[in-house]
Design a protein around this motif. Structure first.
Motif, PDB file in Angstrom:
ATOM      1  N   MET A   1       0.928  -1.391  -0.353  1.00  0.00           N
ATOM      2  CA  MET A   1      -0.093  -0.014   0.293  1.00  0.00           C
ATOM      3  C   MET A   1       0.777   0.733  -0.051  1.00  0.00           C
ATOM      4  O   MET A   1       0.648   2.511  -0.642  1.00  0.00           O
ATOM      5  N   GLN A   4       2.472   1.876  -3.039  1.00  0.00           N
ATOM      6  CA  GLN A   4       1.742   2.241  -4.721  1.00  0.00           C
ATOM      7  C   GLN A   4       1.364   3.787  -4.574  1.00  0.00           C
ATOM      8  O   GLN A   4       1.096   4.270  -5.178  1.00  0.00           O
ATOM      9  N   ILE A   5       1.354   4.153  -2.932  1.00  0.00           N
ATOM     10  CA  ILE A   5       0.967   6.122  -2.655  1.00  0.00           C
ATOM     11  C   ILE A   5       2.016   6.245  -3.523  1.00  0.00           C
ATOM     12  O   ILE A   5       1.959   7.481  -4.014  1.00  0.00           O
ATOM     13  N   ILE A   8       1.650   6.411  -6.956  1.00  0.00           N
ATOM     14  CA  ILE A   8       1.175   8.095  -7.449  1.00  0.00           C
ATOM     15  C   ILE A   8       1.457   9.127  -7.445  1.00  0.00           C
ATOM     16  O   ILE A   8       0.779   9.636  -8.411  1.00  0.00           O
ATOM     17  N   ARG A  11       3.768   9.170 -10.551  1.00  0.00           N
ATOM     18  CA  ARG A  11       2.745   9.238 -11.200  1.00  0.00           C
ATOM     19  C   ARG A  11       2.520  11.247 -11.942  1.00  0.00           C
ATOM     20  O   ARG A  11       3.120  11.296 -12.952  1.00  0.00           O
ATOM     21  N   PHE A  65      -3.191  15.223  -0.242  1.00  0.00           N
ATOM     22  CA  PHE A  65      -3.661  13.982  -0.037  1.00  0.00           C
ATOM     23  C   PHE A  65      -2.849  13.134  -0.039  1.00  0.00           C
ATOM     24  O   PHE A  65      -3.149  12.224   1.064  1.00  0.00           O
ATOM     25  N   TYR A  66      -1.341  13.285   0.412  1.00  0.00           N
ATOM     26  CA  TYR A  66      -0.242  12.399   0.736  1.00  0.00           C
ATOM     27  C   TYR A  66       0.441  12.960   2.313  1.00  0.00           C
ATOM     28  O   TYR A  66      -0.093  11.859   2.919  1.00  0.00           O
ATOM     29  N   HIS A  67      -0.400  14.302   2.363  1.00  0.00           N
ATOM     30  CA  HIS A  67      -0.212  14.641   3.755  1.00  0.00           C
ATOM     31  C   HIS A  67      -1.089  13.985   4.507  1.00  0.00           C
ATOM     32  O   HIS A  67      -0.978  13.208   6.171  1.00  0.00           O
ATOM     33  N   ASN A  68      -2.160  13.351   4.327  1.00  0.00           N
ATOM     34  CA  ASN A  68      -3.703  13.247   5.260  1.00  0.00           C
ATOM     35  C   ASN A  68      -2.932  11.384   5.380  1.00  0.00           C
ATOM     36  O   ASN A  68      -4.253  11.217   6.389  1.00  0.00           O
ATOM     37  N   LEU A  69      -2.219  10.699   3.949  1.00  0.00           N
ATOM     38  CA  LEU A  69      -2.139   9.593   4.836  1.00  0.00           C
ATOM     39  C   LEU A  69      -0.707   9.653   5.381  1.00  0.00           C
ATOM     40  O   LEU A  69      -0.095   8.039   5.330  1.00  0.00           O
ATOM     41  N   GLY A  70      -0.058  11.238   5.829  1.00  0.00           N
ATOM     42  CA  GLY A  70       0.650  10.867   7.117  1.00  0.00           C
ATOM     43  C   GLY A  70       2.147  10.882   5.977  1.00  0.00           C
ATOM     44  O   GLY A  70       3.196  10.806   6.736  1.00  0.00           O
ATOM     45  N   TYR A  71       2.258  10.788   4.863  1.00  0.00           N
ATOM     46  CA  TYR A  71       3.910  11.237   3.857  1.00  0.00           C
ATOM     47  C   TYR A  71       4.286  12.303   3.875  1.00  0.00           C
ATOM     48  O   TYR A  71       3.113  13.968   3.275  1.00  0.00           O
ATOM     49  N   THR A  72       5.610  13.468   4.374  1.00  0.00           N
ATOM     50  CA  THR A  72       6.050  14.533   4.398  1.00  0.00           C
ATOM     51  C   THR A  72       5.688  14.572   2.482  1.00  0.00           C
ATOM     52  O   THR A  72       6.662  13.979   2.465  1.00  0.00           O
ATOM     53  N   THR A  73       6.572  16.092   2.476  1.00  0.00           N
ATOM     54  CA  THR A  73       7.032  16.472   0.702  1.00  0.00           C
ATOM     55  C   THR A  73       8.571  16.268   0.344  1.00  0.00           C
ATOM     56  O   THR A  73       8.370  15.638  -0.578  1.00  0.00           O
TER      57      THR A  73
ATOM     58  N   PHE B  49      -2.223  21.479  11.404  1.00  0.00           N
ATOM     59  CA  PHE B  49      -1.496  19.773  10.664  1.00  0.00           C
ATOM     60  C   PHE B  49      -0.165  19.791  10.571  1.00  0.00           C
ATOM     61  O   PHE B  49       0.114  18.709  10.728  1.00  0.00           O
ATOM     62  N   PHE B  71       0.675  15.797  11.076  1.00  0.00           N
ATOM     63  CA  PHE B  71      -0.004  14.936  10.289  1.00  0.00           C
ATOM     64  C   PHE B  71       0.556  14.130   9.817  1.00  0.00           C
ATOM     65  O   PHE B  71       0.314  13.026   9.445  1.00  0.00           O
ATOM     66  N   THR B  72       2.063  13.638   9.958  1.00  0.00           N
ATOM     67  CA  THR B  72       2.465  11.986   9.863  1.00  0.00           C
ATOM     68  C   THR B  72       1.873  10.909  11.554  1.00  0.00           C
ATOM     69  O   THR B  72       2.077   9.970  11.579  1.00  0.00           O
ATOM     70  N   VAL B  76      -4.438  13.652  12.467  1.00  0.00           N
ATOM     71  CA  VAL B  76      -5.119  14.815  12.378  1.00  0.00           C
ATOM     72  C   VAL B  76      -4.981  14.748  11.133  1.00  0.00           C
ATOM     73  O   VAL B  76      -3.997  14.677   9.501  1.00  0.00           O
ATOM     74  N   ALA B  77      -5.650  14.951  10.504  1.00  0.00           N
ATOM     75  CA  ALA B  77      -6.931  15.626   8.984  1.00  0.00           C
ATOM     76  C   ALA B  77      -7.068  16.792   8.361  1.00  0.00           C
ATOM     77  O   ALA B  77      -7.174  17.171   9.644  1.00  0.00           O
ATOM     78  N   PHE B  84      -7.856  18.013  -3.918  1.00  0.00           N
ATOM     79  CA  PHE B  84      -7.313  17.950  -3.643  1.00  0.00           C
ATOM     80  C   PHE B  84      -6.401  15.908  -3.587  1.00  0.00           C
ATOM     81  O   PHE B  84      -5.508  15.430  -3.706  1.00  0.00           O
ATOM     82  N   HIS B  88      -6.561  11.483 -11.498  1.00  0.00           N
ATOM     83  CA  HIS B  88      -7.130  10.655 -12.634  1.00  0.00           C
ATOM     84  C   HIS B  88      -7.517   8.707 -11.518  1.00  0.00           C
ATOM     85  O   HIS B  88      -7.174   8.365 -12.086  1.00  0.00           O
ATOM     86  N   LEU B  97      -7.535   3.363  -0.686  1.00  0.00           N
ATOM     87  CA  LEU B  97      -6.487   4.048  -0.689  1.00  0.00           C
ATOM     88  C   LEU B  97      -6.243   4.835   1.692  1.00  0.00           C
ATOM     89  O   LEU B  97      -5.275   4.698   2.351  1.00  0.00           O
ATOM     90  N   TYR B  98      -7.694   5.165   1.698  1.00  0.00           N
ATOM     91  CA  TYR B  98      -7.780   5.907   2.845  1.00  0.00           C
ATOM     92  C   TYR B  98      -8.874   4.659   3.953  1.00  0.00           C
ATOM     93  O   TYR B  98      -8.515   5.345   5.043  1.00  0.00           O
TER      94      TYR B  98
END
Lengths: 99, 218
Positions: A1, A4-5, A8, A11, A65-73, B49, B71-72, B76-77, B84, B88, B97-98
């Motif tokens: 998973m 996969q993120i 994405i 891409r 989208f990625y931050h909310n999944l815990g990924y930093t820039t 955040f 957020f890490t 927190v969302a 966002f 695609h 994914l979530y």
């Protein structure tokens, strides 16, 4: 998973970066030796930086989208660069076999 | 669980924007955040955040400090004002994914059944906004920071969403900021006004007038 993120995210830049990689492989195949390798590396560095800069300036809100999944820039950018580098090296090695 | 943040020092070009902040949000409650245009509401939520950085900030959950970016922690969302989700990906792919059960979503918003295989970029503006809000409200995060969730939604959808938020707050702490202040006021268990870089707890319209958020018609 997780991978996969990251794929994405990759891409977002891969159309440009893979095109550049293939073009450089073609030049490498034409040249037939490694004398232009330094220029190839700089071309990859600059085009990858431009691709990420474009995202950073114009699609920054999509990073949530990625931050909310815990990924930093930073993690996203570094992973995308690493993935692209590995892909390019693999393509260059394959090209060298084509000789 | 309780989310608290304070001690924020942030500004642009030596001009302080935020300097006297304290906000508390509890799971099971909705915290409303109001403020004039440009008062720094979105900036404050982004700093909490962690998508915007500042040297001086304290974000805590149950009195334990969250290491920035918050957020890490996965607790927190944040719903930004702009869309966002990647254009695609299909609605189903994004839900997976979530880690969200699509049946839970369809139970409350059955209209998404016809959208499941659509790419998010193919959804209408209002439908996409609603989807993004539901995505975060159903995500594993304990706290949701919603920045103008009602913008772009029809009044009917706003009312349905309010009912849903009211239900889901049992398992979440929610901070809402929106210029549709009556909607925020009707939902919120506690209400803050952000003005001149500081937050003030307000209890009624009189307080809002006093803090310069509502016009004084008298």
């Amino acid at each position: 998973m997780k991978f996969q993120i990251l794929l994405i995210f990759y891409r977002n830049i891969c159309r440009l970066t893979i095109s550049v990689s293939l073009f450089l492989c073609f030049l490498f195949w034409q040249a037939g030796d490694t004398k232009w390798l330094g220029m190839f590396i700089w071309t990859k560095v600059i085009t990858n930086a431009l691709a990420l800069l474009f995202i950073h300036l114009f699609s920054r809100h999509k990073l949530y989208f990625y931050h909310n999944l815990g990924y930093t820039t930073t993690r996203l950018y570094l992973t995308a660069l690493a993935l692209d580098l590995v892909l390019w090296i693999a393509l260059m090695i394959l090209t060298s076999y084509l000789g | 669980m309780i989310l608290e943040f304070d001690g924020i020092q942030f500004g642009y070009d030596e001009r302080p924007l935020l300097s006297g902040i304290y906000v508390k949000c509890e799971v099971g409650k909705i915290t409303g955040l109001l403020g004039r245009n440009g008062s720094g509401k979105s900036t404050m939520l982004k700093l909490v955040f962690g998508s915007m950085r500042t040297e001086v900030i304290s974000v805590r959950i149950d009195r334990k400090a969250l290491q920035p970016p918050a957020f890490t922690s996965g607790k927190v969302a944040y719903l930004p004002q702009d869309s966002f989700v990647p254009d695609h990906l299909t609605v189903t792919q994004i839900l997976r994914l979530y880690g969200i059960d699509e049946n839970e979503l369809l139970h409350h918003f059955p209209e998404f059944k016809e959208d499941l295989l659509f790419k998010s970029g193919q959804l209408s503006g209002g439908r996409l906004r609603l989807f993004e809000i539901l995505l975060l409200l159903n995500s594993p995060a304990s706290f949701c920071l919603l920045d103008e969730p009602f913008s772009g939604l029809t009044p009917v959808l706003v009312e349905r969403l309010k009912i849903y938020i009211h239900q889901i707050k049992m398992t979440k702490g929610i901070i809402i900021t929106d210029h549709l202040y009556r909607q925020v006021v009707s939902l919120a268990d506690s209400l803050y006004i952000l003005t001149n870089g500081k937050t003030y707890l307000v209890k009624n319209e009189e307080d809002m007038i006093k803090r310069g958020y509502l016009p004084d018609h008298e």
